[in-house]
Design a protein around this motif. Structure first.
Motif, PDB file in Angstrom:
ATOM      1  N   ARG A 218      -0.987  25.324  13.291  1.00 53.02           N
ATOM      2  CA  ARG A 218      -2.286  25.742  12.762  1.00 53.02           C
ATOM      3  C   ARG A 218      -3.360  25.743  13.840  1.00 53.02           C
ATOM      4  NH1 ARG A 218      -1.326  22.317   7.172  1.00 53.02           N
ATOM      5  NH2 ARG A 218      -0.001  23.918   6.186  1.00 53.02           N
ATOM      6  N   ARG A 219      -3.219  24.888  14.845  1.00 49.42           N
ATOM      7  CA  ARG A 219      -4.154  24.920  15.964  1.00 49.42           C
ATOM      8  C   ARG A 219      -3.907  26.137  16.847  1.00 49.42           C
ATOM      9  NH1 ARG A 219      -3.631  18.482  17.150  1.00 49.42           N
ATOM     10  NH2 ARG A 219      -5.364  17.774  15.831  1.00 49.42           N
ATOM     11  N   GLU A 220      -2.655  26.563  16.910  1.00 49.49           N
ATOM     12  CA  GLU A 220      -2.319  27.736  17.715  1.00 49.49           C
ATOM     13  C   GLU A 220      -2.705  29.033  17.020  1.00 49.49           C
ATOM     14  OE1 GLU A 220       1.734  27.828  18.915  1.00 49.49           O
ATOM     15  OE2 GLU A 220       1.645  25.932  19.993  1.00 49.49           O
ATOM     16  N   CYS A 221      -2.873  28.992  15.704  1.00 43.08           N
ATOM     17  CA  CYS A 221      -3.123  30.196  14.913  1.00 43.08           C
ATOM     18  C   CYS A 221      -4.505  30.117  14.258  1.00 43.08           C
ATOM     19  CB  CYS A 221      -2.060  30.353  13.829  1.00 43.08           C
ATOM     20  SG  CYS A 221      -0.391  30.557  14.465  1.00 43.08           S
ATOM     21  N   GLY A 222      -5.462  30.844  14.799  1.00 39.78           N
ATOM     22  CA  GLY A 222      -6.769  30.918  14.166  1.00 39.78           C
ATOM     23  C   GLY A 222      -6.722  31.857  12.981  1.00 39.78           C
TER      24      GLY A 222
END
Length: 236
Positions: free
Chosen positions: A77-81
């Motif tokens: 989720r941090r990698e995917c905005g």
């Protein structure tokens, strides 16, 4: 990279995804197009684990989302905005506070927030504004800036032009293209806007009944004789 491998999903007796398979290489911009109920937004939510994979695999940069624990999902989720249809900003917080919500300690928070606004074409003067004081179009851009705060490798957009007039819609598509090109981000956009897809995308996937029924570059999509694709292109 985002990969769907034969993903199936039911809601009750209704099959929403039916062996959905497609791949978006790192650094490309892709659009998922289809009519309402085709499974576009459901597919998007699978990428960050907001929907559980029923069968098949969803991989983000080589990691099988369905096999991750809570810590692993947090990393994805941090990698995917994620940018939703509506801005979903907190009205009681300033723009700056909205942008930095959830961001780890920053040495110069105001500088960081101003830089995030700059990346989406907004002036730092908006940092002290509250969301209700902003136009809907500017709120949308702030929501994109918020998605950039964690420095993602992937940007996911769910109907980003919902509620925007044609001029603002074109500007939003231009922003998506610019972020994809300038930051090298993978962008996956759920949309029904064929015109925007043809302007922005490296590749386009047409969904119907929860599966890909046509795909290709903008040039290939323009020339496609597939019934669903042809019906979208006729709208131009």
């Amino acid at each position: 990279m985002i990969e769907f491998k034969n993903v199936t999903k039911h809601f009750g007796s209704r099959r929403v995804l039916d062996g959905l398979s497609f791949e978006v290489p790192q650094g490309q911009a892709a659009f998922l197009l289809g009519k309402s109920g085709a499974g576009k937004s459901v597919a998007l939510r699978h990428i960050v684990g907001l929907e559980a994979v029923e069968s098949g695999q969803v991989l983000v940069n080589g990691r099988d989302v369905s096999a991750l624990d809570d810590a692993g999902l947090l990393e994805v989720r941090r990698e995917c905005g994620m940018v939703f249809q509506f801005p979903a900003l907190m009205d009681s917080l300033t723009v700056m506070e909205n942008l930095l919500l959830g961001v780890r300690e920053a040495e110069a928070p105001q500088t960081l927030a101003a830089d995030l606004l700059r990346q989406v074409g907004l002036d730092a003067k908006f940092l002290s504004f509250f969301p209700p004081e902003l136009s809907f179009g500017i709120q949308k851009r702030v929501s994109v800036a918020r998605a950039l705060a964690a420095r993602p490798r992937v940007l996911l957009f769910d109907e980003p032009t919902t509620g925007l007039d044609p001029v603002a819609s074109r500007a939003m598509h231009a922003l998506i293209r610019d972020l994809n090109r300038s930051l090298g981000l993978t962008a996956l956009v759920v949309s029904h806007d064929i015109e925007g897809a043809l302007e922005v995308a490296d590749q386009i996937f047409l969904l119907e009944g929860g599966r890909v029924v046509d795909q290709g570059s903008p040039q290939a999509i323009r020339q496609s004789q597939a019934p669903l694709t042809a019906s979208f292109v006729r709208e131009l």
